[in-house]
Design an enzyme around this catalytic site. Structure first.
Site, PDB file in Angstrom:
ATOM      1  N   GLU A 134      46.826  42.582  40.645  1.00 31.35           N
ATOM      2  CA  GLU A 134      47.033  44.040  39.635  1.00 31.35           C
ATOM      3  C   GLU A 134      46.787  45.150  40.678  1.00 31.35           C
ATOM      4  OE1 GLU A 134      46.019  43.263  35.618  1.00 31.35           O
ATOM      5  OE2 GLU A 134      44.139  42.366  36.337  1.00 31.35           O
ATOM      6  N   TRP A 137      52.809  55.879  29.533  1.00 27.74           N
ATOM      7  CA  TRP A 137      52.929  55.681  30.703  1.00 27.74           C
ATOM      8  C   TRP A 137      53.934  54.213  30.651  1.00 27.74           C
ATOM      9  CZ3 TRP A 137      54.950  50.121  29.595  1.00 27.74           C
ATOM     10  CH2 TRP A 137      55.025  49.322  30.188  1.00 27.74           C
ATOM     11  N   LYS A 189      46.150  49.961  30.705  1.00 26.42           N
ATOM     12  CA  LYS A 189      45.366  48.893  29.175  1.00 26.42           C
ATOM     13  C   LYS A 189      46.336  48.796  27.642  1.00 26.42           C
ATOM     14  CE  LYS A 189      41.440  47.415  29.586  1.00 26.42           C
ATOM     15  NZ  LYS A 189      40.676  46.181  30.353  1.00 26.42           N
ATOM     16  N   LYS A 244      43.881  39.005  39.467  1.00 29.96           N
ATOM     17  CA  LYS A 244      43.300  40.679  40.329  1.00 29.96           C
ATOM     18  C   LYS A 244      43.038  40.897  41.749  1.00 29.96           C
ATOM     19  CE  LYS A 244      41.986  40.824  36.570  1.00 29.96           C
ATOM     20  NZ  LYS A 244      41.721  40.125  35.316  1.00 29.96           N
ATOM     21  N   CYS A 304      50.477  54.469  26.189  1.00 29.28           N
ATOM     22  CA  CYS A 304      50.056  55.800  25.950  1.00 29.28           C
ATOM     23  C   CYS A 304      49.122  55.630  25.581  1.00 29.28           C
ATOM     24  CB  CYS A 304      51.460  56.252  25.458  1.00 29.28           C
ATOM     25  SG  CYS A 304      53.166  55.825  26.181  1.00 29.28           S
ATOM     26  N   ARG A 330      45.328  53.997  29.405  1.00 26.49           N
ATOM     27  CA  ARG A 330      46.410  53.562  28.711  1.00 26.49           C
ATOM     28  C   ARG A 330      47.579  53.760  29.040  1.00 26.49           C
ATOM     29  NH1 ARG A 330      44.858  52.559  23.077  1.00 26.49           N
ATOM     30  NH2 ARG A 330      46.699  52.213  22.682  1.00 26.49           N
ATOM     31  N   HIS A 352      53.117  19.613  46.568  1.00 26.80           N
ATOM     32  CA  HIS A 352      54.588  19.486  45.975  1.00 26.80           C
ATOM     33  C   HIS A 352      55.204  21.123  46.627  1.00 26.80           C
ATOM     34  CE1 HIS A 352      53.083  15.749  44.456  1.00 26.80           C
ATOM     35  NE2 HIS A 352      51.677  17.244  44.136  1.00 26.80           N
ATOM     36  N   ASN A 374      52.442  57.043  20.529  1.00 29.87           N
ATOM     37  CA  ASN A 374      52.659  56.324  21.143  1.00 29.87           C
ATOM     38  C   ASN A 374      53.380  54.780  20.528  1.00 29.87           C
ATOM     39  OD1 ASN A 374      51.552  53.720  22.635  1.00 29.87           O
ATOM     40  ND2 ASN A 374      49.251  54.424  21.014  1.00 29.87           N
ATOM     41  N   GLY A 375      54.118  53.745  21.303  1.00 28.35           N
ATOM     42  CA  GLY A 375      54.610  52.791  20.986  1.00 28.35           C
ATOM     43  C   GLY A 375      56.292  53.391  21.097  1.00 28.35           C
ATOM     44  N   GLU A 415      43.361  33.697  37.745  1.00 27.82           N
ATOM     45  CA  GLU A 415      42.857  35.017  37.569  1.00 27.82           C
ATOM     46  C   GLU A 415      42.290  35.450  38.524  1.00 27.82           C
ATOM     47  OE1 GLU A 415      42.842  36.573  35.082  1.00 27.82           O
ATOM     48  OE2 GLU A 415      41.140  37.607  34.996  1.00 27.82           O
TER      49      GLU A 415
HETATM   50  C1  F6R Z   1      44.465  41.947  33.491  1.00 33.45           C
HETATM   51  C2  F6R Z   1      45.321  42.385  31.955  1.00 33.45           C
HETATM   52  C3  F6R Z   1      46.215  41.491  31.069  1.00 33.45           C
HETATM   53  C4  F6R Z   1      45.904  41.547  29.987  1.00 33.45           C
HETATM   54  C5  F6R Z   1      46.484  41.729  29.447  1.00 33.45           C
HETATM   55  C6  F6R Z   1      46.533  41.009  27.582  1.00 33.45           C
HETATM   56  O1  F6R Z   1      43.487  42.324  34.407  1.00 33.45           O
HETATM   57  O2  F6R Z   1      43.965  42.962  31.895  1.00 33.45           O
HETATM   58  O3  F6R Z   1      46.578  40.872  32.209  1.00 33.45           O
HETATM   59  O4  F6R Z   1      44.677  40.814  30.092  1.00 33.45           O
HETATM   60  O5  F6R Z   1      47.613  42.221  29.019  1.00 33.45           O
HETATM   61  O6  F6R Z   1      45.908  42.065  27.193  1.00 33.45           O
HETATM   62  P1  F6R Z   1      44.573  42.117  25.324  1.00 33.45           P
HETATM   63  O7  F6R Z   1      43.583  41.137  26.286  1.00 33.45           O
HETATM   64  O8  F6R Z   1      44.482  43.492  25.556  1.00 33.45           O
HETATM   65  O9  F6R Z   1      45.698  40.990  24.930  1.00 33.45           O
END
Ligand code: F6R
Length: 610
Positions: free
Chosen positions: A490, A74, A605, A487, A2, A27, A506, A100-101, A483
C-alpha cells in the site's frame, strides 16, 4: 473517506476551513474545495489534488466571508477532476453542499431532475442531492423543509454541510451513516466529519445521530430528525488535544505512529493489566461479564489490517481460551447469510469504527442473535455505539493511512481478551500470570524491536529494486506475513504476497527467481525447524531470504541472507515484536522509492463506502 468541515463565526471562514481540511486530508486527497458567503453571494473555489492545490488557488484568488463549508475528496462516483470536486451547487447557484458518503439512488434522482429540465455539471452522486434540495426549495421557498424532504428521498449514507446565499448566517448539516460532529465555540460553530478539524477551536462538541439535522445560526443550535421532530443534544467534552493530531517533530504520521507504539501500548494496557495478581481487567466487558464463561464460539471480523489482527486473535482464542473461533472478512460475512449459533460472541475489529463493511456485518450478526463486542479506536464511532460492549484501543488518533499502532494495539487487546476468557475456562492462575507478565514487558520489547530501523535502512536500496516480494510465516505469525505484505504494497506499490510458509511449495514457489526478496518470520517456536526447511527451499531457488528471528538464535545466520533480530517472548505474543521490523521495511522502502507514505495513491483512511 472524504472529509467535510463547516464554519460559522467571526473570523475569515476560508482560513478556518483550509486548516480543517488539512487535518482531514488523510480521509481523501483526490480534490478539495470550499464555499463561503460574502455580501449575499456564494464564493466557490475547487482544485484537483491535495489541499495545498486549493490553498494555492485561494492565494491567487482569495474569498471572504465568515461562514463556509469545505471538502477533501476520495473519489467514488466520477473521477478526480475540478468538475467533480465539492462543493456542488444547485441549479439556482444559491445552495452549496459538501458530502461524505454515497447516495445509492442517485441515478433515479438524476433522471427525475433531468426530466424536470435540470442540467448537471458533474458525474457525482452528491450533485443529485444538492439539485434535489434546490428543486424542492425552488417550489416551497423553505430551505429547512426542502433539506428534510430531500433527505427523506435519498437512500445511502451522508454526512453533509450546506450553505445558501439566501441564509447568510445559517449553516445546515445532517448525517446518516457518515460521522458528523458540531463543535461549539465562543463565537459560533465548527462542524466536521471528525474531531481533528474541531479540536483547535473547542473541546465542547455534540455528535449528530443518524437521520438528524442540525441548523446552526447566531440564534443557536437547533436539532431535529429529518422528519422535523425536535431532538435534545448533549454537549460532550472532546478527549483529544492539538498535540495528538500534530506531527510533533516527526517527518510524517506513519513514522510518528510507528515510533509511538511502546507508549501507545503502555497507555492501552494501563489499568487493564493487574500484574500483581496476574489478572486482566477489561472494564469495557463488565456489561457482559456474566456471559463471558459461557460463550461457545467466537466470530471475529474486520477488513484489511484489522482482519489480520483478527486472524491472530483467532489463533489466540483457540490456543489460550480453547474456544472454537472463526475469522471472516467483514465484506464477505455480511453477504453470506451467516449461521450464528447460540452463545456466539461476535467481535467487530475496526480502528476507525466507521468502516462500512464492518458496520454492515455487525448489524447482520447482531440481528441473528450474537452478542456483539467492538475493538475500536475511535471513541463514539458508529461501531462503538452499536455493539453491546467493547474495548477501546485508546492509542490516540491514527492519521497515517497505513495502520500501524492500531494493529499492535488490536493484537494486544485480543491477547488480553483471550487470556481473560481462558482464565474463566482452562488457564491456570500461573499460566494466566505468565501471559500478563509477558504483556507487561511488551512496551520495552517493542522499543527494542524499533531499533532494527538502522539495519533495515541499510537494506532497502537493494531490495527496493525488486517488484515482487514474498512474506512467509507460520501459525500466529502467518497473519504477520500478510500484514507485512499489505504494508509494503500500500505504501511502496511493490507487489507482495503473504503466505503460510508451508503453502509456498504448493504453487507460489514458481515465482521465486534470483534475488527475489523473501521475508520469513522465523522465531523460535514449535514451527521453527519447519520454517528453516522452508528457508532452504527458497535458497535452492536463489531467493534472497530476510529472516526475522529471535535474539540469541545462532542457527538462522547459516541459512538466511539477512537476519533481523527481535527480542524473545512467548510464542503467543511474538506478533507484537515481529510486526515492527516489517513496518520499518515497508516504510523505508517506500521512502527510498520516493512515495508519500502518509497519502498512498488511491487510498484513504476510514473506508465508509462498500
Ligand atoms: C491498511 C489499513 C486498512 C484498514 C481497513 C480497515 O494499512 O489501514 O486495511 O485496516 O481499511 O479499517 P478500520 O480498522 O478503520 O475498520
Amino acid at each position: 473517506m472524504c472529509g467535510i468541515v463547516g464554519y460559522l463565526g467571526a473570523t475569515n471562514a476560508s482560513d478556518v476551513l483550509l486548516t480543517g481540511l488539512k487535518r482531514l486530508e488523510y480521509r481523501g486527497y483526490d480534490s478539495a474545495g470550499l464555499a463561503t458567503i460574502h455580501d449575499g453571494q456564494l464564493h466557490v473555489r475547487r482544485a484537483v489534488g491535495p489541499v495545498d492545490q486549493l490553498q494555492e488557488s485561494l492565494t491567487k484568488s482569495p474569498v471572504r466571508g465568515e461562514i463556509g463549508i469545505g471538502h477533501t475528496r476520495w473519489a467514488t462516483h466520477g473521477q478526480p477532476s475540478e468538475q467533480n470536486a465539492h462543493p456542488h451547487m444547485d441549479a439556482s447557484g444559491r445552495i452549496a453542499l459538501v458530502h461524505n458518503g454515497v447516495i445509492e439512488n442517485h441515478s433515479s434522482i438524476r433522471n427525475f431532475l433531468a426530466d424536470e429540465g435540470i442540467q448537471f455539471h458533474s458525474q457525482t452522486d452528491t450533485e443529485c442531492l444538492v439539485q434535489l434540495i434546490g428543486f424542492f426549495y425552488g417550489r416551497s421557498g423553505d430551505l429547512r423543509e426542502s433539506l428534510e424532504l430531500a433527505l427523506q428521498e435519498v437512500r445511502g449514507t451522508f454526512g453533509i454541510a450546506l450553505v445558501c446565499s439566501d441564509h447568510p448566517e445559517t449553516l445546515f448539516s445532517a448525517r446518516r451513516g457518515s460521522p458528523l460532529l458540531v463543535g461549539i465555540t465562543a463565537e459560533g460553530y465548527v462542524i466536521a466529519s471528525d474531531p481533528h478539524a474541531v479540536v483547535a477551536h473547542t473541546s465542547d462538541v455534540t455528535y449528530l445521530e443518524d437521520d438528524e439535522v442540525a441548523v446552526l445560526s447566531p440564534a443557536g443550535l437547533e436539532a431535529t430528525t429529518i422528519h422535523s421532530v425536535a431532538v435534545e443534544k448533549r454537549i460532550e467534552v472532546l478527549d483529544l488535544s492539538l498535540a495528538d493530531v500534530g506531527l510533533s517533530g516527526h517527518a510524517n504520521y506513519m513514522e510518528k505512529e510507528i515510533r509511538e507504539q511502546p507508549e501507545s501500548l503502555r497507555e492501552m494496557m494501563r489499568g487493564r493489566l493487574d500484574v500483581t495478581n496476574g489478572r486482566i481487567v477489561l472494564g469495557g466487558l463488565t456489561e457482559i461479564e456474566r456471559d463471558l464463561a459461557h460463550f461457545q464460539r467466537v466470530l471475529l471480523f474486520g477488513c484489511g489490517t484489522a482482519w489480520h489482527a483478527a486472524l491472530i486473535g483467532g489463533y489466540l482464542f483457540e490456543t489460550l481460551a480453547g474456544i472454537p473461533t472463526t475469522v471472516q472478512y467483514a465484506s464477505e460475512l455480511r453477504y453470506r447469510n451467516p449461521l450464528i449459533e447460540e452463545n456466539t460472541l461476535a467481535v467487530a475489529m475496526s480502528q476507525s469504527g466507521e468502516t462500512a463493511d464492518t458496520l454492515a456485518a455487525l448489524r447482520e450478526v447482531k440481528l441473528k442473535g450474537a452478542t456483539c463486542l467492538g475493538i475500536v479506536n475511535t471513541v463514539g464511532s458508529s461501531i462503538a455505539l452499536e455493539t453491546d460492549a467493547g474495548v477501546y484501543l485508546h492509542v490516540g488518533p491514527e492519521i497515517g493511512v497505513a495502520s500501524t499502532k492500531a494493529f499492535t494495539a488490536q493484537v494486544a487487546v485480543l491477547t488480553m481478551m483471550a487470556c481473560d476468557l481462558g482464565r474463566r475456562r482452562r488457564l491456570s492462575p500461573e499460566q494466566t500470570a505468565n501471559v500478563v507478565h509477558e504483556l507487561a514487558t511488551m512496551p520495552e520489547k517493542i522499543a527494542e524491536a524499533l531499533e532494527t530501523e538502522k539495519q533495515i535502512q541499510s537494506l532497502v536500496a537493494d531490495l527496493s529494486q525488486h517488484d515482487n516480494w514474498l512474506y512467509l510465516g507460520r501459525g500466529v505469525n502467518f497473519p504477520v506475513a500478510l500484514e507485512g505484505a499489505l504494508k509494503l504494497k500500500e505504501i511502496s506499490y511493490i507487489h507482495a504476497e503473504g503466505l503460510p510458509a508451508a503453502e509456498m511449495k504448493h504453487g507460489p514457489i514458481a515465482l521465486i527467481d534470483k534475488g527475489m526478496p523473501v521475508v520469513v518470520i522465523a522465531v523460535q517456536d514449535h514451527t521453527y525447524e519447519k520454517v528453516l526447511s522452508n528457508i532452504e527451499e527458497v535458497r535452492s531457488r536463489k531467493g534472497r531470504v530476510i529472516a526475522i528471528a529471535t535474539q540469541g538464535d545462532t542457527q538462522i545466520g547459516e541459512v538466511a541472507d539477512e537476519v533481523i533480530f527481535v527480542p524473545p517472548t512467548i510464542p503467543a505474543l511474538s506478533p507484537l515484536v515481529t510486526t515492527i521490523p516489517l513496518q520499518w521495511l515497508a516504510y523505508h522502502t517506500a521512502l527510498h522509492r520516493g512515495c508519500n507514505v502518509d497519502k498512498p495513491r488511491n487510498l484513504a483512511k476510514s473506508v465508509t463506502v462498500e
